[in-house]
Design a protein around this motif. Structure first.
Motif, PDB file in Angstrom:
ATOM      1  N   SER A  48       0.811  -1.228   0.000  1.00 20.75           N
ATOM      2  CA  SER A  48       0.000   0.000   0.000  1.00 20.75           C
ATOM      3  C   SER A  48       0.838   1.269   0.000  1.00 20.75           C
ATOM      4  N   ARG A  49       0.208   2.335  -0.429  1.00 18.25           N
ATOM      5  CA  ARG A  49       0.754   3.683  -0.310  1.00 18.25           C
ATOM      6  C   ARG A  49      -0.390   4.613   0.073  1.00 18.25           C
ATOM      7  N   PHE A  50      -0.052   5.729   0.704  1.00 17.49           N
ATOM      8  CA  PHE A  50      -1.038   6.787   0.915  1.00 17.49           C
ATOM      9  C   PHE A  50      -0.867   7.836  -0.168  1.00 17.49           C
ATOM     10  N   ILE A  51      -1.998   8.398  -0.608  1.00 18.27           N
ATOM     11  CA  ILE A  51      -1.940   9.520  -1.544  1.00 18.27           C
ATOM     12  C   ILE A  51      -2.396  10.753  -0.786  1.00 18.27           C
ATOM     13  N   GLY A  98       4.315 -21.421   0.106  1.00 15.41           N
ATOM     14  CA  GLY A  98       4.842 -21.812   1.418  1.00 15.41           C
ATOM     15  C   GLY A  98       5.077 -20.653   2.384  1.00 15.41           C
ATOM     16  N   GLN A  99       4.910 -19.405   1.906  1.00 15.99           N
ATOM     17  CA  GLN A  99       5.144 -18.279   2.823  1.00 15.99           C
ATOM     18  C   GLN A  99       3.827 -17.772   3.384  1.00 15.99           C
ATOM     19  N   ARG A 100       3.902 -17.270   4.618  1.00 13.82           N
ATOM     20  CA  ARG A 100       2.727 -16.648   5.225  1.00 13.82           C
ATOM     21  C   ARG A 100       3.054 -15.200   5.543  1.00 13.82           C
ATOM     22  N   ARG A 101       1.983 -14.397   5.643  1.00 17.21           N
ATOM     23  CA  ARG A 101       2.231 -12.965   5.790  1.00 17.21           C
ATOM     24  C   ARG A 101       2.837 -12.600   7.135  1.00 17.21           C
ATOM     25  N   ASP A 102       2.784 -13.554   8.109  1.00 18.60           N
ATOM     26  CA  ASP A 102       3.382 -13.253   9.412  1.00 18.60           C
ATOM     27  C   ASP A 102       4.867 -12.903   9.285  1.00 18.60           C
ATOM     28  N   ALA A 103       5.484 -13.403   8.181  1.00 21.69           N
ATOM     29  CA  ALA A 103       6.900 -13.108   7.977  1.00 21.69           C
ATOM     30  C   ALA A 103       7.125 -11.640   7.620  1.00 21.69           C
ATOM     31  N   TYR A 104       6.058 -10.960   7.193  1.00 26.77           N
ATOM     32  CA  TYR A 104       6.191  -9.549   6.798  1.00 26.77           C
ATOM     33  C   TYR A 104       5.294  -8.701   7.693  1.00 26.77           C
ATOM     34  N   LYS A 105       5.932  -8.027   8.616  1.00 22.22           N
ATOM     35  CA  LYS A 105       5.160  -7.299   9.627  1.00 22.22           C
ATOM     36  C   LYS A 105       4.351  -6.151   9.010  1.00 22.22           C
ATOM     37  N   PRO A 106       3.156  -5.895   9.541  1.00 23.80           N
ATOM     38  CA  PRO A 106       2.422  -4.724   9.073  1.00 23.80           C
ATOM     39  C   PRO A 106       3.286  -3.477   9.234  1.00 23.80           C
ATOM     40  N   ASP A 107       3.146  -2.547   8.298  1.00 25.22           N
ATOM     41  CA  ASP A 107       3.869  -1.272   8.289  1.00 25.22           C
ATOM     42  C   ASP A 107       5.305  -1.385   7.773  1.00 25.22           C
ATOM     43  N   SER A 108       5.831  -2.634   7.631  1.00 25.32           N
ATOM     44  CA  SER A 108       7.196  -2.723   7.121  1.00 25.32           C
ATOM     45  C   SER A 108       7.170  -2.403   5.625  1.00 25.32           C
ATOM     46  N   TRP A 109       8.233  -1.752   5.155  1.00 27.41           N
ATOM     47  CA  TRP A 109       8.295  -1.373   3.736  1.00 27.41           C
ATOM     48  C   TRP A 109       8.951  -2.503   2.944  1.00 27.41           C
ATOM     49  N   GLN A 110       8.325  -2.864   1.829  1.00 21.06           N
ATOM     50  CA  GLN A 110       8.811  -3.976   1.017  1.00 21.06           C
ATOM     51  C   GLN A 110       8.842  -3.587  -0.461  1.00 21.06           C
ATOM     52  N   ALA A 164       3.681 -12.817  -6.184  1.00 26.75           N
ATOM     53  CA  ALA A 164       5.042 -12.374  -5.866  1.00 26.75           C
ATOM     54  C   ALA A 164       6.049 -13.485  -6.103  1.00 26.75           C
ATOM     55  N   THR A 165       7.198 -13.098  -6.628  1.00 24.13           N
ATOM     56  CA  THR A 165       8.302 -14.053  -6.703  1.00 24.13           C
ATOM     57  C   THR A 165       9.332 -13.716  -5.632  1.00 24.13           C
ATOM     58  N   ALA A 166       9.411 -12.449  -5.265  1.00 32.36           N
ATOM     59  CA  ALA A 166      10.371 -12.062  -4.227  1.00 32.36           C
ATOM     60  C   ALA A 166       9.901 -10.808  -3.512  1.00 32.36           C
ATOM     61  N   LEU A 167      10.081 -10.786  -2.188  1.00 32.52           N
ATOM     62  CA  LEU A 167       9.844  -9.570  -1.418  1.00 32.52           C
ATOM     63  C   LEU A 167      11.131  -9.235  -0.692  1.00 32.52           C
ATOM     64  N   SER A 168      11.538  -7.960  -0.734  1.00 36.22           N
ATOM     65  CA  SER A 168      12.728  -7.593   0.021  1.00 36.22           C
ATOM     66  C   SER A 168      12.449  -6.347   0.846  1.00 36.22           C
ATOM     67  N   ALA A 169      12.921  -6.395   2.078  1.00 38.25           N
ATOM     68  CA  ALA A 169      12.681  -5.262   2.972  1.00 38.25           C
ATOM     69  C   ALA A 169      13.458  -4.046   2.478  1.00 38.25           C
ATOM     70  N   VAL A 170      12.815  -2.869   2.468  1.00 43.13           N
ATOM     71  CA  VAL A 170      13.507  -1.633   2.095  1.00 43.13           C
ATOM     72  C   VAL A 170      13.262  -0.601   3.183  1.00 43.13           C
ATOM     73  N   GLU A 171      14.092   0.431   3.161  1.00 37.52           N
ATOM     74  CA  GLU A 171      13.924   1.546   4.101  1.00 37.52           C
ATOM     75  C   GLU A 171      12.642   2.305   3.784  1.00 37.52           C
ATOM     76  N   GLU A 172      12.022   2.860   4.820  1.00 41.96           N
ATOM     77  CA  GLU A 172      10.898   3.757   4.569  1.00 41.96           C
ATOM     78  C   GLU A 172      11.427   4.975   3.816  1.00 41.96           C
ATOM     79  N   PRO A 173      10.822   5.291   2.654  1.00 40.04           N
ATOM     80  CA  PRO A 173      11.363   6.423   1.896  1.00 40.04           C
ATOM     81  C   PRO A 173      11.180   7.732   2.653  1.00 40.04           C
ATOM     82  N   ARG A 174      11.999   8.704   2.316  1.00 39.20           N
ATOM     83  CA  ARG A 174      11.936  10.008   2.979  1.00 39.20           C
ATOM     84  C   ARG A 174      10.569  10.613   2.755  1.00 39.20           C
ATOM     85  N   ASN A 175      10.000  10.299   1.612  1.00 39.73           N
ATOM     86  CA  ASN A 175       8.673  10.802   1.296  1.00 39.73           C
ATOM     87  C   ASN A 175       7.713   9.629   1.126  1.00 39.73           C
TER      88      ASN A 175
END
Lengths: 339, 249
Positions: free
Chosen positions: B178-181, B201-213, B234-245
Motif C-alpha cells: 500500500s501507499r497513501f496519496i 509456502g510463505q505466510r504474511r506473518d513473515a512480513y510485519k504490518p507497516d514494514s516497507w517492502q 510475488a516471486t520475491a519480497l525484500s525489505a527496504v527503508e521507509e522512503p523520505r517521502n
C-alpha cells in the motif's frame, strides 16, 4: 489509549497547522495593513448604501484579499470595528474564502474537466453570502450579536449618539480632559491606540510599530483559536471511522449531508479544498462536491472557533443554520435537476 | 506589573520564534513530507522566515522600548495569557515529538480493503507507453480505474514499493502492498493498495504490518473476498527503508 492513534491525531493536527498557519499569517498581515494604511472613509465611500448591494459588494471584496477562512476572520472583524455596515462585513466573511483569485485558480486546476463545478461554486458562494448578509441587515444594530470587545470597538450609530443621555453612558470620564466632560470608553481608547483610522495619518515609524504590535496580538489570539480548532478537527477525524462518514455518501440527499459534515469536520483551507474534493469526484454526486466546496469555506470547526472571536455563539448558530440550509437546497437542486 | 508585562512580551516573541523554528526545522529535516503536499512547502517555508523575522524585530523593539507596546483590550475568547501558552506549548510539542507517517492501522480505518478507495483515484495522465514494471502502486491503481478488466494485465511484470497491510478479509498467504496519496495535507491522505499473493509456502506473518517492502512478481487474476481482481503473484519480497517521502501524489 491507543498510541498509534494518538500519534496519528498529532500528525494530523500538525499537518492542519502547518498548512493553515501561513494563510493565517497572510490574513493577519492583510488585516493589519488594512487597519493602518487604508482609510475607512475611502472604503465606505465606494460601498453601496443599499443593504443588498452592500452585501454583494462585500462578497466581492474578497477578490482583493486572497485569504482563506482562517485569514478572512481578522479582516472581517477589522471591517466591523471600522464601522463597515454589517451586510458588507458578513458578505465578506462568508464569500471571501471562495471568491478570490487563488481559490478560483486552485479550483480550476482541480476541476478543469468539470468546469460547471468551478463556476457553480463561485455562483453559489456569491449568492448565499449575499443573501445571508442581506438577512443580517435587518438587524440594524449588530452589537447584541458580537463579542463585547468587538462591539465596544465599533463606532456608535448616529441614532445612538443622539438618543442616549450622556450621563447614562458607560465609560470613564476624564476630568479635565475636555471641557465638555466627554466620556472616554475602552472602545475609544482602542480606537485611539490600535483600531483607529487616525493611525492612517501617523508618522510611518509609529505606524510600522503599531502594525507589528497589532499583528502580534492577532496572531496570538487567532493562532490560539486555530490551535484549538485543529486539535478538535484532528481528534474527531482520527477517532470517528471515516467509513461511517463515507457510507452515507451515495444518495442525492445523504451524499450532500455527508459531504457537508465532512467539510465541517476536516476544516481544510479553502485554498486547497478543491484538491481534497477531487479525490471524491468519482464516488460522490456533483451536488455533494459543490456542497463541500461552498459550505466548507463558510463554516467548519476551525472557522467556528475563529468566528467566535467576533460573534456570540447565537449569531454563529444563525450563520451556520442559514448557510447550511441554503447550501443544502442549492446542492440538492444540482443533484436533482442538473446532473 | 511592568516585569510581568515585559515577561508576556517576551513570551509572545518566543512563541512566534518557536513557530518559525518549527516550520524551518520540518523543512530542513524533511518532515514536511509527512505533513503536506510538496506544492505547498514554499508557503510553510516562507511563513517560517516571516515568523522568525517578526520575532527578531519584536525582540529588538522590546529591548529598545521595554515599556512601550499597545496593551489594547484583548480580543478573543481565552482568558489573557492562555493563547500565548497554547501557542508556545504546541510549538514545543511539535519540536519535541516527531510526526509520523500514517501506516496500516490508518489504511484499514480509511477503507483500504473495501475497494472504495480504488475508484477515488482519478487518472491524471494515461501513459500506455510506460513499461509495466516501472509503474508504482498508484500508477497501477490509476491504470485499473481507466481499464478495469484484470485479464488485460495478466502476465505483466510488477515491481512496486509500499508498506504492508494485513487485511482481515484475505487468507494468511495474502497481504496488501500500500501507499497513501495526499492531495494537500495529511488530513486528506487516502490509501491505495494492490493485493499480493506470497510465494508458495510463505505466510504474511513473515512480513510485519507497516514494514516497507519491494515486491517483484507478475500480475494474475484471482477472486479475493468474493471479487474478481488483479493480484500480484510475488516471486520475491525484500525489505527496504521507509522512503523520505512515504506518500504519493
Amino acid at each position: 489509549m491507543d498510541l498509534t492513534r494518538l500519534n496519528n491525531a498529532f500528525t494530523l493536527f500538525l499537518s492542519l497547522l502547518v498548512e493553515a498557519m501561513p494563510f493565517l499569517l497572510l490574513g493577519v498581515m492583510f488585516s493589519s495593513i488594512l487597519l493602518f494604511f487604508v482609510e475607512e472613509r475611502f472604503l465606505l465611500r465606494w460601498l453601496p448604501k443599499n443593504p443588498f448591494l452592500g452585501a454583494l459588494a462585500g462578497s466581492c471584496v474578497g477578490f482583493l484579499f486572497p485569504v482563506c477562512e482562517c485569514g478572512n476572520v481578522p479582516v472581517a472583524r477589522r471591517l466591523l470595528m471600522q464601522g463597515v455596515p454589517s451586510p458588507v462585513a458578513i458578505g465578506f466573511l462568508l464569500a471571501a474564502p471562495t471568491i478570490n483569485p487563488i481559490v478560483f485558480w486552485a479550483t480550476w486546476i482541480a476541476f478543469r474537466d468539470q468546469p460547471e463545478v468551478v463556476f457553480l461554486r463561485i455562483a453559489f458562494s456569491l449568492t448565499i453570502a449575499t443573501v445571508i448578509g442581506w438577512v443580517f441587515s435587518t438587524q440594524s444594530n449588530l452589537r447584541p450579536f458580537l463579542q463585547p470587545n468587538v462591539a465596544r470597538a465599533m463606532p456608535l450609530l448616529p441614532e445612538e449618539r443622539a438618543g442616549e443621555p450622556s450621563l447614562l453612558r458607560s465609560g470613564t470620564y476624564w476630568l479635565g480632559a475636555s471641557k465638555k466632560s466627554d466620556r472616554l470608553t475602552v472602545a475609544d481608547l482602542q480606537i485611539a491606540s490600535a483600531a483607529s483610522l487616525s493611525m492612517v495619518n501617523q508618522p510611518l515609524t509609529n505606524k510600522l510599530y503599531l502594525l507589528l504590535e497589532n499583528m502580534m496580538q492577532e496572531l496570538r489570539e487567532l493562532g490560539g483559536v486555530l490551535v484549538l480548532g485543529s486539535a478538535i478537527a484532528a481528534t474527531i477525524q482520527v477517532f470517528t471511522p471515516r467509513d461511517v462518514v463515507l457510507s452515507l455518501g451515495q444518495g442525492p440527499v445523504t451524499s450532500i449531508l455527508a459531504m457537508m459534515l465532512l467539510a465541517a469536520i476536516v476544516s481544510i483551507c479553502s485554498t486547497v479544498d478543491s484538491f481534497f474534493a477531487l479525490s471524491f469526484a468519482s464516488t460522490f454526486t456533483t451536488g455533494s462536491l459543490l456542497s463541500f466546496l461552498v459550505f466548507g469555506p463558510m463554516i467548519d470547526l476551525k472557522a467556528v472557533g475563529l468566528m467566535l472571536s467576533i460573534f456570540k455563539p447565537r449569531a454563529v448558530f444563525y450563520l451556520f443554520m442559514l448557510a447550511g440550509q441554503l447550501v443544502f437546497l442549492f446542492s440538492l437542486f444540482v443533484n436533482l435537476y442538473l446532473s | 506589573m511592568t516585569r510581568r508585562r515585559n515577561g508576556s512580551l517576551w513570551l509572545d516573541t518566543a512563541a512566534i520564534a518557536a513557530w518559525g523554528f518549527l516550520f524551518l526545522k520540518y523543512w530542513l529535516t524533511e518532515k514536511l513530507y509527512l505533513l503536506i503536499h510538496p506544492n505547498y512547502f514554499w508557503l510553510t517555508v516562507a511563513a517560517g522566515f516571516v515568523l522568525l523575522g517578526l520575532a527578531l524585530v519584536r525582540a529588538i523593539l522590546v529591548i529598545r522600548y521595554p515599556f512601550a507596546g499597545t496593551s489594547g483590550p484583548h480580543l478573543s475568547l481565552f482568558p489573557p495569557g492562555w493563547s500565548r501558552w497554547l501557542l508556545m506549548g504546541t510549538a514545543i510539542a511539535g519540536l519535541l515529538v516527531s510526526p509520523r507517517a500514517f501506516a496500516s492501522q490508518t489504511a484499514l480505518e480509511r477503507g483500504i480493503s473495501d475497494g472504495l478507495t480504488v475508484t477515488r483515484v482519478r487518472p491524471q495522465a494515461f501513459r500506455a507507453t510506460v513499461k509495466p514494471e516501472d509503474r508504482s502502486i498508484v500508477d497501477w491503481v490509476r491504470t485499473l480505474t481507466v481499464y478495469p478488466e484484470p485479464d488485460a494485465y495478466t502476465g505483466q511484470r510488477v515491481s512496486v514499493k509500499g508498506f504492508v497491510v494485513h487485511s482481515p478479509e484475505t487468507s494468511p498467504n495474502y497481504l496488501l502492498i500500500s501507499r497513501f496519496i495526499i492531495t494537500c495535507c495529511a488530513a486528506d491522505a487516502y490509501p491505495v493498495s494492490l493485493p499480493v499473493k506470497l510465494p508458495e509456502g510463505q505466510r504474511r506473518d513473515a512480513y510485519k504490518p507497516d514494514s516497507w517492502q519491494q515486491v517483484e512478481g507478475q500480475m494474475v487474476t484471482e477472486t479475493l473476498a468474493g471479487k474478481r481482481q488483479l493480484v500480484i503473484q510475488a516471486t520475491a519480497l525484500s525489505a527496504v527503508e521507509e522512503p523520505r517521502n512515504p506518500y504519493d501524489y
